[in-house]
Design a protein around this motif. Sequence first.
Motif, PDB file in Angstrom:
ATOM      1  N   PRO A  83       0.832  -1.212   0.000  1.00 13.88           N
ATOM      2  CA  PRO A  83       0.000   0.000   0.000  1.00 13.88           C
ATOM      3  C   PRO A  83       0.862   1.257   0.000  1.00 13.88           C
ATOM      4  O   PRO A  83       1.988   1.255   0.502  1.00 13.88           O
ATOM      5  N   PRO A  84       0.341   2.350  -0.558  1.00 18.58           N
ATOM      6  CA  PRO A  84       1.108   3.599  -0.571  1.00 18.58           C
ATOM      7  C   PRO A  84       1.235   4.181   0.829  1.00 18.58           C
ATOM      8  O   PRO A  84       0.466   3.856   1.734  1.00 18.58           O
ATOM      9  N   ILE A  85       2.219   5.048   0.984  1.00 18.95           N
ATOM     10  CA  ILE A  85       2.426   5.759   2.245  1.00 18.95           C
ATOM     11  C   ILE A  85       1.904   7.178   2.063  1.00 18.95           C
ATOM     12  O   ILE A  85       2.309   7.871   1.119  1.00 18.95           O
ATOM     13  N   VAL A  86       1.010   7.611   2.928  1.00 21.17           N
ATOM     14  CA  VAL A  86       0.385   8.919   2.818  1.00 21.17           C
ATOM     15  C   VAL A  86       0.938   9.826   3.915  1.00 21.17           C
ATOM     16  O   VAL A  86       0.936   9.460   5.098  1.00 21.17           O
ATOM     17  N   VAL A  87       1.418  10.998   3.516  1.00 22.45           N
ATOM     18  CA  VAL A  87       1.966  11.980   4.452  1.00 22.45           C
ATOM     19  C   VAL A  87       1.155  13.263   4.321  1.00 22.45           C
ATOM     20  O   VAL A  87       1.064  13.845   3.232  1.00 22.45           O
ATOM     21  N   VAL A  88       0.543  13.695   5.416  1.00 20.24           N
ATOM     22  CA  VAL A  88      -0.208  14.952   5.429  1.00 20.24           C
ATOM     23  C   VAL A  88       0.758  16.072   5.811  1.00 20.24           C
ATOM     24  O   VAL A  88       1.454  15.990   6.825  1.00 20.24           O
ATOM     25  N   THR A 132      14.561   6.102  -5.426  1.00 14.28           N
ATOM     26  CA  THR A 132      14.403   5.742  -4.014  1.00 14.28           C
ATOM     27  C   THR A 132      13.932   6.961  -3.236  1.00 14.28           C
ATOM     28  O   THR A 132      14.731   7.684  -2.630  1.00 14.28           O
ATOM     29  N   LEU A 133      12.636   7.201  -3.236  1.00 11.05           N
ATOM     30  CA  LEU A 133      12.086   8.353  -2.539  1.00 11.05           C
ATOM     31  C   LEU A 133      12.152   8.193  -1.018  1.00 11.05           C
ATOM     32  O   LEU A 133      12.244   9.179  -0.289  1.00 11.05           O
ATOM     33  N   LEU A 134      12.069   6.975  -0.535  1.00  6.82           N
ATOM     34  CA  LEU A 134      11.984   6.751   0.899  1.00  6.82           C
ATOM     35  C   LEU A 134      13.330   6.456   1.548  1.00  6.82           C
ATOM     36  O   LEU A 134      13.413   6.398   2.778  1.00  6.82           O
ATOM     37  N   LYS A 135      14.374   6.259   0.755  1.00  6.79           N
ATOM     38  CA  LYS A 135      15.679   5.933   1.332  1.00  6.79           C
ATOM     39  C   LYS A 135      16.222   7.148   2.086  1.00  6.79           C
ATOM     40  O   LYS A 135      16.319   8.246   1.546  1.00  6.79           O
ATOM     41  N   ASP A 136      16.595   6.935   3.344  1.00  6.75           N
ATOM     42  CA  ASP A 136      17.130   8.007   4.194  1.00  6.75           C
ATOM     43  C   ASP A 136      16.195   9.213   4.235  1.00  6.75           C
ATOM     44  O   ASP A 136      16.637  10.362   4.219  1.00  6.75           O
ATOM     45  N   THR A 137      14.899   8.960   4.273  1.00  6.11           N
ATOM     46  CA  THR A 137      13.909  10.038   4.295  1.00  6.11           C
ATOM     47  C   THR A 137      13.051   9.922   5.547  1.00  6.11           C
ATOM     48  O   THR A 137      12.504   8.854   5.834  1.00  6.11           O
ATOM     49  N   THR A 138      12.952  11.007   6.297  1.00 10.53           N
ATOM     50  CA  THR A 138      12.105  11.026   7.499  1.00 10.53           C
ATOM     51  C   THR A 138      10.846  11.854   7.294  1.00 10.53           C
ATOM     52  O   THR A 138       9.926  11.800   8.109  1.00 10.53           O
ATOM     53  N   GLY A 139      10.786  12.641   6.224  1.00 12.72           N
ATOM     54  CA  GLY A 139       9.616  13.462   5.961  1.00 12.72           C
ATOM     55  C   GLY A 139       9.818  14.312   4.720  1.00 12.72           C
ATOM     56  O   GLY A 139      10.824  14.163   3.999  1.00 12.72           O
ATOM     57  N   PHE A 140       8.848  15.190   4.456  1.00 12.26           N
ATOM     58  CA  PHE A 140       8.894  16.069   3.287  1.00 12.26           C
ATOM     59  C   PHE A 140       8.574  17.498   3.723  1.00 12.26           C
ATOM     60  O   PHE A 140       7.849  17.724   4.690  1.00 12.26           O
ATOM     61  N   SER A 157       5.264  24.303   4.433  1.00 14.27           N
ATOM     62  CA  SER A 157       4.502  23.074   4.740  1.00 14.27           C
ATOM     63  C   SER A 157       5.473  21.944   5.008  1.00 14.27           C
ATOM     64  O   SER A 157       6.516  21.832   4.359  1.00 14.27           O
ATOM     65  N   VAL A 158       5.142  21.106   5.969  1.00 17.47           N
ATOM     66  CA  VAL A 158       6.015  19.992   6.329  1.00 17.47           C
ATOM     67  C   VAL A 158       5.176  18.808   6.818  1.00 17.47           C
ATOM     68  O   VAL A 158       4.099  18.984   7.396  1.00 17.47           O
ATOM     69  N   GLY A 159       5.643  17.610   6.539  1.00 17.77           N
ATOM     70  CA  GLY A 159       4.978  16.382   6.995  1.00 17.77           C
ATOM     71  C   GLY A 159       6.004  15.313   7.249  1.00 17.77           C
ATOM     72  O   GLY A 159       6.940  15.135   6.474  1.00 17.77           O
TER      73      GLY A 159
END
Length: 233
Positions: A121-126, A198-206, A227-229
């Motif tokens: 499933p996708p990961i959703v970040v608000v 690799t969008l999620l590699k070493d990523t804690t947020g956006f 904006s931050v999530g």
Amino acid sequence: MDYSRSNLADRLAADYVVGTLRGPARRRFEALIPAHPALRNAVDGWQRRLGVLSADITPVEPSADVWARIQQRLFSDLAKAPARWWQRLGVWQGWAATATVAALALGVLLSQPTPPAPPTPPIVVVMSAPDAAKVAAAAPQFVASVSGDGRSLVIKPLAGTMVPSQKALELWALAPQGAPRSLGIVSNDKPTVVLRGTLLKDTTGFALTIEPPGGAPGGKATGPVVSVGMLQT
């Protein structure tokens, strides 16, 4: 007997096609096929499934000499003894037929495609305005949806975001350590698709910042964070 029952029709059709339905039962089944659509459909289905297993095999009829040599090799010491049930050629042929049926059944099972694994499933970040950049009743909000394999991201505005003239919104991936890395310019009024390996590699947020139209110079954020999530772990 209710031949309209699919499980019964399928079982009889399977025995008929592979040859294990014999004698009076086979003749009775053949007489019933024209009158029962369920039986016809089941027979057609089994013939299609099993037919592919022998499509490329050229039939070879063993000669009588072959069977004679098999008997001679296996039973040469018992040639003068009365024939017992396990020495009769018909028994060996029956066992060979049974082995063939088993091999066909195994081939059908192996030919069935393996169900694919369910997609991740996708990961959703608000994403919402950080405390230091809140603007009353006008805080920008976005939702970022990252595919399960981490190769694509769709960021969509949930509310109108005011971007100053000659400025642009730039998306950043936040790292646990070190500077954020740019994911490119995104729209403030419609969804934007971002493709990366690799969008999620070493990523804690956006995070989103306001930058010059072509993006932050030198790949380093210069404008305010609007904006931050954070990814939930």
